[in-house]
Design an enzyme around this catalytic site. Structure first.
Site, PDB file in Angstrom:
ATOM      1  CG  HIS A  51      -2.038   0.985   1.172  1.00  0.00           C
ATOM      2  ND1 HIS A  51      -1.871   2.313   1.469  1.00  0.00           N
ATOM      3  CD2 HIS A  51      -3.349   0.825   0.828  1.00  0.00           C
ATOM      4  CE1 HIS A  51      -3.042   2.936   1.318  1.00  0.00           C
ATOM      5  NE2 HIS A  51      -3.942   2.066   0.937  1.00  0.00           N
ATOM      6  CG  ASP A 107      -7.973  -3.068  -2.305  1.00  0.00           C
ATOM      7  OD1 ASP A 107      -9.116  -2.612  -2.140  1.00  0.00           O
ATOM      8  OD2 ASP A 107      -6.961  -2.357  -2.358  1.00  0.00           O
TER       9      ASP A 107
END
Length: 431
Positions: free
Chosen positions: A306, A364
Site C-alpha cells: 500500500h 483489497d
C-alpha cells in the site's frame, strides 16, 4: 532546525519558516511564504511529502498499521459499532449517544427515496454501461434534482445535502446494478438497517420474498465501515480540490467517484480478484511469485502493499475474518480462490522478498472474494467502494467548506517546455 522553526537557504538568501505540530504524525513546515520570499516553488510529484490541508477527521500511521476515525481505531468501530455510527462520528466528531444514534438513523433512512424521474434518467444509458459511469452521472444529476441544497454558504443546506448523499447513494447504486442486469428497480424500506436495505434493493425480486441474512448484512456493514474514509487519498483530494472552487457538494462527490474509478485507486479489489482467477490454482502460485519478483516482468501481485501502509493494513485483518464468516454462512467450502489467497498471504508474510519490500496483504486482498460471495459482479466492486466512501468525502468536504482559512486550490508546476518563440506562418514551417 530549531524547535518551532525551519531555516532554508535559496540562492544565498536565508529564510525562516514556521514548523507546525499536529496531534499525531510528522511535523509540517509551512511554506506559503516561500515563493514570496525566494521566488521559488517546492516540487513534490504525487504530493508524497506535502500536507495539502489541516484535518481532524482521519489519521493513518502507515509504519505501525494504524487507522483512526476521529481518534477511534478502525477495528473497534468495525467490530463493535455499525456503519451509520461511523457516519455520525465522521460528520460530527464524536460518537452519538443512544438517542442521537436513533435520531440519526431515522433521518438517514427517511431520505433513501430518490426522485421518480431518476428511473427515466437511467433509461438513457445502454444496459451494458459500466455502473461507475452511471454513478458519476447520477451523482452529478443530484444537483439538478435537489437544487434546494446546493448553496454552500448556507449551513442548513450543507447539512441537508450531506444527509441526502449518505442516504440516497445506496439507492442509486442498487438501481445501477438492477439496470445493468435488466431487473426492476426495488424501492427502499425505511424499517431496515442501512446495509440490509441496500442488499435487499440489490437482490430482491418481485416473484419471491427476500429474507434478511444477519451474517451477510453484518459483512456488508463492515465493508462500508472499513472503506468510509482514508485521509487525503486521490479521490478525497479531488473532492476537496473541486470543493475549493465553490462547486456544489453533489458535483464534488461526482468528481470523487470519477477519480475512484481509476484502476490505481478504487479498482484494486476488482484487479485482485481477476489476478486470483488468472493464477487459477495453488500449484501455479510459485510461477506467479517468480514473475512478481522479476523486474523485467510486467506482472504485479494485486492486493499486496500500500502506498501509505508499510505494515499490515489494519482493515485487512477484519476483512479476512469477515470473508471467512461469509463463506461459512453460504457453505462455500474449498473455494479455490480462497485457497489461493490464503497461500499467497502465507508466502507474503514469510518470504524475505515480501518482508524486505513490506508487501503485506491490504484490504483489497479479501474484499474482492467477499463481494463475489455476496453475489456482486466485479463491475460493482468500485461502486460499493464509492458508496462507502461517500460519507468520508462528505465529511472532508464539509470540514473544508467550514475552514475559515479555505481558499481555492491552485497547484504550481515545474515548467520544462519551450521558452517564448515567434509564430511561423504555415507556408514557412519545416519538419
Amino acid at each position: 532546525m530549531s524547535k518551532n522553526k525551519a531555516h532554508i537557504t535559496v540562492n544565498d538568501k536565508k529564510i525562516e519558516l514556521s514548523v507546525r505540530k499536529g496531534t499525531l504524525g510528522p511535523d509540517v513546515i509551512e511554506i506559503a511564504s516561500l515563493y514570496k520570499e525566494t521566488d521559488t516553488f517546492t516540487y513534490d510529484p504525487g504530493f508524497t511529502s506535502t500536507a495539502s490541508c489541516e484535518s481532524k477527521i482521519t489519521y493513518i500511521d502507515g509504519n505501525e498499521g494504524i487507522l483512526l476515525y476521529r481518534g477511534y481505531p478502525i477495528d473497534q468501530l468495525a467490530e463493535k459499532g455499525d456503519f451509520l455510527e461511523s457516519c455520525y462520528l465522521l460528520l460530527y466528531g464524536e460518537l452519538p449517544t443512544k438517542q442521537e444514534k436513533i435520531d440519526f438513523d431515522r433521518c438517514i433512512m427517511q431520505h433513501t427515496m430518490v426522485h421518480e424521474q431518476f428511473a427515466r434518467f437511467f433509461h438513457g444509458f445502454r444496459r451494458d454501461s459500466h455502473p461507475m459511469a452511471v454513478m458519476i452521472a447520477c451523482l452529478g444529476a443530484m444537483s439538478a434534482f435537489y437544487h434546494d441544497s446546493i448553496d454552500i454558504t448556507d449551513p442548513q443546506q450543507r447539512m441537508i445535502a450531506s444527509i441526502r448523499l449518505i442516504s440516497k447513494v445506496p439507492t442509486l447504486a442498487a438501481m445501477a446494478y438492477k439496470y445493468s442486469i435488466g431487473q426492476a428497480f426495488v424501492y427502499p424500506r425505511n424499517d431496515l438497517s442501512y446495509a440490509a436495505n441496500f442488499l435487499r434493493m440489490c437482490f430482491s425480486v418481485p416473484c419471491e420474498e427476500y429474507k434478511i441474512n444477519p451474517v451477510l448484512t453484518r459483512a456488508m456493514d463492515r465493508i462500508f465501515t472499513l472503506h468510509a474514509d482514508h485521509e487525503q487519498n486521490a479521490s478525497t483530494s479531488t473532492v476537496r480540490l473541486a470543493g475549493s472552487s465553490g462547486a456544489n457538494p453533489f458535483a464534488c462527490i461526482a468528481a470523487g467517484v470519477a477519480c475512484l474509478w481509476g484502476p490505481a485507486h478504487g479498482g484494486a479489489n476488482e484487479a485482485c480478484l481477476k489476478m486470483l482467477q488468472e493464477i487459477g490454482s495453488v500449484e501455479r502460485i510459485p510461477e506467479f511469485i517468480a514473475r512478481a519478483k522479476d523486474k523485467n516482468d510486467s506482472f504485479r501481485l494485486m492486493g499486496f502493499g500500500h502506498r501509505v501502509y508499510k505494515n499490515y493494513d489494519p482493515r485487512a485483518k477484519i476483512m479476512q475474518q469477515t470473508c471467512h464468516e461469509v463463506l461459512k454462512e453460504l457453505n462455500i467450502q474449498n473455494d479455490p480462490l480462497l485457497d489461493i489467497a490464503i497461500t499467497l498471504e502465507n508466502i507474503a508474510l514469510n518470504d524475505e522478498y515480501f518482508i524486505e519490500k513490506k508487501l503485506y496483504p491490504n484490504v483489497d486482498f479479501y474484499s474482492g472474494i467477499t463481494l463475489k460471495a455476496l453475489g456482486f459482479p466485479t463491475e460493482m466492486f468500485t461502486v460499493l467502494f464509492a458508496l462507502a466512501r461517500s460519507v468520508g468525502w462528505v465529511a472532508q468536504w464539509k470540514e473544508m467548506i467550514e475552514d475559515p482559512a479555505q481558499k481555492i486550490s491552485r497547484p504550481r508546476q515545474l515548467y520544462t517546455g519551450y521558452a517564448a518563440r515567434e509564430y511561423i506562418p504555415i507556408d514557412k514551417r519545416v519538419n
